[in-house]
Scaffold this motif. Structure first.
Motif, PDB file in Angstrom:
ATOM      1  N   GLY A  20       7.559  -9.845   4.054  1.00 47.17           N
ATOM      2  CA  GLY A  20       8.136  -9.119   2.932  1.00 47.17           C
ATOM      3  C   GLY A  20       7.048  -8.572   2.031  1.00 47.17           C
ATOM      4  O   GLY A  20       5.884  -8.463   2.429  1.00 47.17           O
ATOM      5  N   VAL A  21       7.427  -8.251   0.819  1.00 49.35           N
ATOM      6  CA  VAL A  21       6.457  -7.759  -0.156  1.00 49.35           C
ATOM      7  C   VAL A  21       6.517  -8.614  -1.417  1.00 49.35           C
ATOM      8  O   VAL A  21       7.534  -9.246  -1.713  1.00 49.35           O
ATOM      9  CB  VAL A  21       6.679  -6.266  -0.526  1.00 49.35           C
ATOM     10  CG1 VAL A  21       6.464  -5.370   0.672  1.00 49.35           C
ATOM     11  CG2 VAL A  21       8.037  -6.036  -1.144  1.00 49.35           C
ATOM     12  N   VAL A 128       0.527 -12.134 -15.991  1.00 53.21           N
ATOM     13  CA  VAL A 128       1.057 -11.381 -14.863  1.00 53.21           C
ATOM     14  C   VAL A 128       1.401 -12.375 -13.763  1.00 53.21           C
ATOM     15  O   VAL A 128       0.869 -13.491 -13.736  1.00 53.21           O
ATOM     16  CB  VAL A 128       0.070 -10.312 -14.335  1.00 53.21           C
ATOM     17  CG1 VAL A 128      -0.233  -9.275 -15.406  1.00 53.21           C
ATOM     18  CG2 VAL A 128      -1.194 -10.922 -13.798  1.00 53.21           C
ATOM     19  N   ALA A 129       2.275 -11.965 -12.867  1.00 50.29           N
ATOM     20  CA  ALA A 129       2.672 -12.849 -11.776  1.00 50.29           C
ATOM     21  C   ALA A 129       3.064 -12.028 -10.559  1.00 50.29           C
ATOM     22  O   ALA A 129       3.589 -10.914 -10.686  1.00 50.29           O
ATOM     23  CB  ALA A 129       3.856 -13.723 -12.204  1.00 50.29           C
ATOM     24  N   TRP A 130       2.788 -12.600  -9.395  1.00 45.89           N
ATOM     25  CA  TRP A 130       3.279 -12.039  -8.138  1.00 45.89           C
ATOM     26  C   TRP A 130       4.680 -12.595  -7.910  1.00 45.89           C
ATOM     27  O   TRP A 130       4.877 -13.812  -7.986  1.00 45.89           O
ATOM     28  CB  TRP A 130       2.374 -12.433  -6.976  1.00 45.89           C
ATOM     29  CG  TRP A 130       1.071 -11.712  -6.977  1.00 45.89           C
ATOM     30  CD1 TRP A 130      -0.146 -12.203  -7.357  1.00 45.89           C
ATOM     31  CD2 TRP A 130       0.846 -10.360  -6.567  1.00 45.89           C
ATOM     32  NE1 TRP A 130      -1.106 -11.238  -7.225  1.00 45.89           N
ATOM     33  CE2 TRP A 130      -0.529 -10.091  -6.740  1.00 45.89           C
ATOM     34  CE3 TRP A 130       1.675  -9.347  -6.080  1.00 45.89           C
ATOM     35  CZ2 TRP A 130      -1.093  -8.860  -6.434  1.00 45.89           C
ATOM     36  CZ3 TRP A 130       1.117  -8.123  -5.780  1.00 45.89           C
ATOM     37  CH2 TRP A 130      -0.251  -7.877  -5.951  1.00 45.89           C
ATOM     38  N   VAL A 131       5.639 -11.713  -7.668  1.00 45.11           N
ATOM     39  CA  VAL A 131       7.019 -12.137  -7.450  1.00 45.11           C
ATOM     40  C   VAL A 131       7.619 -11.362  -6.276  1.00 45.11           C
ATOM     41  O   VAL A 131       7.157 -10.281  -5.927  1.00 45.11           O
ATOM     42  CB  VAL A 131       7.890 -11.936  -8.717  1.00 45.11           C
ATOM     43  CG1 VAL A 131       7.382 -12.780  -9.879  1.00 45.11           C
ATOM     44  CG2 VAL A 131       7.964 -10.469  -9.117  1.00 45.11           C
ATOM     45  N   ASP A 132       8.664 -11.935  -5.701  1.00 44.22           N
ATOM     46  CA  ASP A 132       9.382 -11.243  -4.634  1.00 44.22           C
ATOM     47  C   ASP A 132      10.315 -10.209  -5.267  1.00 44.22           C
ATOM     48  O   ASP A 132      10.567 -10.243  -6.482  1.00 44.22           O
ATOM     49  CB  ASP A 132      10.147 -12.247  -3.771  1.00 44.22           C
ATOM     50  CG  ASP A 132      11.194 -13.016  -4.562  1.00 44.22           C
ATOM     51  OD1 ASP A 132      12.171 -12.407  -5.040  1.00 44.22           O
ATOM     52  OD2 ASP A 132      11.015 -14.247  -4.721  1.00 44.22           O
ATOM     53  N   PRO A 133      10.826  -9.280  -4.474  1.00 43.76           N
ATOM     54  CA  PRO A 133      11.682  -8.223  -5.037  1.00 43.76           C
ATOM     55  C   PRO A 133      12.904  -8.741  -5.795  1.00 43.76           C
ATOM     56  O   PRO A 133      13.243  -8.193  -6.851  1.00 43.76           O
ATOM     57  CB  PRO A 133      12.088  -7.400  -3.811  1.00 43.76           C
ATOM     58  CG  PRO A 133      10.931  -7.568  -2.869  1.00 43.76           C
ATOM     59  CD  PRO A 133      10.502  -9.005  -3.058  1.00 43.76           C
ATOM     60  N   ASP A 134      13.561  -9.796  -5.293  1.00 40.99           N
ATOM     61  CA  ASP A 134      14.747 -10.311  -5.993  1.00 40.99           C
ATOM     62  C   ASP A 134      14.394 -10.821  -7.386  1.00 40.99           C
ATOM     63  O   ASP A 134      15.126 -10.585  -8.349  1.00 40.99           O
ATOM     64  CB  ASP A 134      15.426 -11.406  -5.178  1.00 40.99           C
ATOM     65  CG  ASP A 134      16.130 -10.865  -3.941  1.00 40.99           C
ATOM     66  OD1 ASP A 134      16.456  -9.654  -3.906  1.00 40.99           O
ATOM     67  OD2 ASP A 134      16.366 -11.655  -3.001  1.00 40.99           O
ATOM     68  N   THR A 135      13.278 -11.529  -7.495  1.00 43.33           N
ATOM     69  CA  THR A 135      12.838 -12.030  -8.802  1.00 43.33           C
ATOM     70  C   THR A 135      12.472 -10.868  -9.713  1.00 43.33           C
ATOM     71  O   THR A 135      12.824 -10.859 -10.899  1.00 43.33           O
ATOM     72  CB  THR A 135      11.641 -12.987  -8.632  1.00 43.33           C
ATOM     73  OG1 THR A 135      12.045 -14.068  -7.774  1.00 43.33           O
ATOM     74  CG2 THR A 135      11.171 -13.542  -9.965  1.00 43.33           C
TER      75      THR A 135
END
Length: 158
Positions: A20-21, A128-135
């Motif tokens: 995913g991304v 800042v944070a890396w998150v999945d698309p749903d989040t």
């Protein structure tokens, strides 16, 4: 007038281990946003100067807000959204990576506490944070969630 204000922003993304991304989003700084989470995040963005190319503004604002050189790479145009405030945001997705601990946010000044007559400086972005698309769809300012769908459609992995 608010409807004429245009901001440019960059949405950094990377491939996740599951195919995913993940997207890099920024929590807005300052006392108003301190205790908020849902709808209190944004992509790094800022207002375009008169006659400034919006992509150039997006890169400039990335550097001002995060204290890092804007990522190189192909900028995929994600179009424009209009936020509830009337502000228009045009965004580009760029594939890349960064360590959230590396940001050195710019600051802004505001009167705080309200009506105190005292001015204090606050970070433009407090994390800042890396998150999945749903989040990202839940945490981002509502109108900016459209950029997540456009990114996933453009690069897959959603």
């Amino acid at each position: 007038m608010a409807s004429s204000v245009l901001s440019g922003g960059l949405l950094l993304w990377r491939r996740a281990g599951n195919g995913g991304v993940e997207l890099l989003i920024a929590h807005m700084g300052g006392p108003f946003w301190a205790r908020k989470d849902e709808r209190a995040w944004s992509l790094p963005k800022g207002e375009c100067e008169p006659d400034e190319v919006p992509l150039d503004a997006a890169r400039r604002e990335w550097t001002e807000e995060l204290g890092l050189v804007a990522p190189d790479g192909e900028a995929v145009d994600l179009g424009e959204v209009r936020q509830k405030s009337g502000k228009r945001v045009r965004a580009w997705a760029v594939e890349g990576d960064l360590d959230p601990a590396s940001i050195v946010p710019g600051t802004f000044e505001t009167e705080w506490p309200p009506r105190s007559g005292r001015t204090q400086a606050f970070p433009e972005v407090d994390r800042v944070a890396w998150v999945d698309p749903d989040t990202a769809r839940v945490k981002l300012v509502a109108a900016q969630a459209d950029f997540v769908d456009r990114l996933v459609a453009a690069v897959g992995g959603g």
